[in-house]
Design a protein around this motif. Structure first.
Motif, short mmCIF file in Angstrom:
data_model
loop_
_atom_site.label_atom_id
_atom_site.label_comp_id
_atom_site.label_asym_id
_atom_site.label_seq_id
_atom_site.Cartn_x
_atom_site.Cartn_y
_atom_site.Cartn_z
N CYS A 162 0.84 -1.20 0.00
CA CYS A 162 0.00 0.00 0.00
C CYS A 162 0.87 1.25 0.00
O CYS A 162 1.79 1.37 0.82
CB CYS A 162 -0.89 -0.02 1.23
N HIS A 186 0.21 4.09 1.09
CA HIS A 186 0.01 4.93 2.27
C HIS A 186 1.07 4.65 3.34
O HIS A 186 1.83 5.53 3.70
CB HIS A 186 -1.40 4.73 2.85
N ALA A 187 1.11 3.42 3.83
CA ALA A 187 2.06 3.13 4.91
C ALA A 187 2.49 1.66 4.90
O ALA A 187 2.79 1.10 5.96
CB ALA A 187 1.47 3.51 6.26
N GLY A 188 2.49 1.06 3.72
CA GLY A 188 3.09 -0.27 3.60
C GLY A 188 2.20 -1.45 3.94
O GLY A 188 2.70 -2.55 4.09
N GLY A 189 0.89 -1.23 4.05
CA GLY A 189 -0.02 -2.36 4.26
C GLY A 189 0.04 -3.32 3.06
O GLY A 189 0.60 -3.00 2.02
N CYS A 223 -7.38 -1.26 1.42
CA CYS A 223 -6.26 -1.72 2.23
C CYS A 223 -6.78 -2.09 3.63
O CYS A 223 -7.57 -1.35 4.23
CB CYS A 223 -5.20 -0.62 2.35
N ILE A 238 -5.29 -2.05 6.45
CA ILE A 238 -4.71 -1.35 7.61
C ILE A 238 -5.51 -0.09 7.98
O ILE A 238 -6.07 0.00 9.06
CB ILE A 238 -3.23 -0.99 7.35
N ARG A 285 -7.71 1.31 5.60
CA ARG A 285 -8.86 1.30 4.67
C ARG A 285 -8.81 2.39 3.60
O ARG A 285 -9.85 2.88 3.16
CB ARG A 285 -10.17 1.36 5.45
S1 FES Z 1 -1.20 1.23 5.04
FE1 FES Z 1 -2.58 2.78 5.53
S2 FES Z 1 -4.21 2.46 4.18
FE2 FES Z 1 -2.76 0.99 3.59
#
Ligand code: FES
Length: 113
Positions: A45, A47-50, A64, A66, A68
């Motif tokens: 992801c 955003h933050a690696g999810g 995602c 983590i 969403r």
């Molecule tokens: S890691 Fe935050 S939405 Fe995917």
């Protein structure tokens, strides 16, 4: 770009939607079948690696698990307000299965393999 078969003909004809991770050239890809259509996105992801392949589909987006965040299955564009993108990969349904188009790594061009 080179094309790699990721599903056999039999697998590509199976019914049912899914979200799963596949590994191509050492790279993890999130492979999705949603409403009978295939999509491929980066597995991590933005955003933050999810792990997007641990997520689910909603209204043409991958969600995602983590935080969403949502990414358009076709374009990879983040939902309004996210201002980010997931990489998407071209797919081709051929006579012998489903293929994904991967960019050549610079080191493969230089060193082969
Ligand atoms: S890691 Fe935050 S939405 Fe995917």
């Amino acid at each position: 770009m080179h094309w790699v078969r990721i599903l056999s003909k039999h697998e590509s004809e199976e019914s049912g939607d899914f979200v799963r991770m596949v590994k191509i050239d050492g790279q993890k890809i999130c492979l999705v079948r949603n409403d009978g259509r295939f999509y491929a996105l980066q597995n991590t992801c933005p955003h933050a690696g999810g792990i997007l392949s641990g997520g689910w589909c909603k209204n043409g987006h991958i969600v995602c698990p983590i935080h969403r965040y949502e990414y358009d299955l076709e374009t990879g564009k983040g939902a309004p307000g996210q201002y980010d993108y997931a990489d998407v990969y071209p797919l081709e349904l051929r006579d012998d299965g489903l293929y994904i188009g991967m960019k050549e790594s610079w080191w493969k061009k230089v060193w082969g393999g």
